[in-house]
Design an enzyme around this catalytic site. Sequence first.
Site, PDB file in Angstrom:
ATOM      1  N   LYS A  59       1.138  -1.584   0.081  1.00 36.29           N
ATOM      2  CA  LYS A  59       0.289  -0.029   0.405  1.00 36.29           C
ATOM      3  C   LYS A  59       1.144   1.148  -0.409  1.00 36.29           C
ATOM      4  CE  LYS A  59      -3.505  -2.380   2.806  1.00 36.29           C
ATOM      5  NZ  LYS A  59      -4.567  -1.843   4.087  1.00 36.29           N
ATOM      6  N   ALA A  75      -0.574   1.407   6.625  1.00 32.66           N
ATOM      7  CA  ALA A  75      -1.214  -0.329   8.078  1.00 32.66           C
ATOM      8  C   ALA A  75      -2.459  -1.353   6.739  1.00 32.66           C
ATOM      9  CB  ALA A  75      -1.364   0.188   9.166  1.00 32.66           C
ATOM     10  N   ASP A  76      -2.054  -2.078   7.598  1.00 28.59           N
ATOM     11  CA  ASP A  76      -3.136  -3.773   7.114  1.00 28.59           C
ATOM     12  C   ASP A  76      -3.025  -4.556   8.569  1.00 28.59           C
ATOM     13  OD1 ASP A  76      -4.309  -4.645   4.876  1.00 28.59           O
ATOM     14  OD2 ASP A  76      -3.267  -6.286   6.005  1.00 28.59           O
ATOM     15  N   THR A  77      -4.566  -4.479   8.793  1.00 28.83           N
ATOM     16  CA  THR A  77      -5.548  -5.255  10.077  1.00 28.83           C
ATOM     17  C   THR A  77      -5.547  -6.633   9.655  1.00 28.83           C
ATOM     18  OG1 THR A  77      -5.320  -3.150  11.247  1.00 28.83           O
ATOM     19  CG2 THR A  77      -6.135  -5.007  12.025  1.00 28.83           C
ATOM     20  N   GLY A 112      -0.129  -4.859   9.760  1.00 29.57           N
ATOM     21  CA  GLY A 112       2.008  -4.100   9.770  1.00 29.57           C
ATOM     22  C   GLY A 112       2.086  -2.706   9.572  1.00 29.57           C
TER      23      GLY A 112
END
Length: 204
Positions: A59, A75-77, A112
């Site tokens: 991203k 970010a990625d959750t 992340g």
Amino acid sequence: MNPLLQLSCPLLLASQSPRRRALLDRIDVPFEARVSPADETLAPSVAPAEAVRTLARRKARPVAADRPSALVLAADTVVAHDGEILNKPEDSSHARAMLRRLQDTSHAVYTGVSLVHAGSDRTATAVETTAVVLGPLSDAEIRAYVASGSPLDKAGGYGIQDHTAPFFVERIEGDYYNVVGLPLRRLYRTLRASFADLLEASSA
């Protein structure tokens, strides 16, 4: 402005998440929001920690390429139960099924965080994990919560910040903000470790 987080360059948030935007607003850090064009498709076999690490980097990079002078945050959750990733529910029925699975048990939330400064060709990525235990939920409670619409845009089908969360979240082990979608302490530590020269406060 936050005295511990004064950057010497623009901060771009590569995210559409209103929760991540709200968290940055909360800690009083100026930023611009951008939508990343990144493909978020991953093989189903990818482990949760590697999934969020990969997607956060993916991203951040195209946004950083467009603004090399800026520091880009992405970010990625994901929510994982028994090692299986639970993404955002497809519909209300799917959300109810997720909550039935997660209620009265423990699961893990992985986020992340990736920071990219294309101008100096630097990337730093970190992963934070938090354990969450949901208490028992009746079918009526699950239906009422899903009917509110809140679970439909959230990984795992629930929001830790929702006004109903205190009624069913039994315990959190780790960073609360990680469950919301942006582990603020991890973000700050990563900034200090890899981009100290961009932190004006660090050289004061």
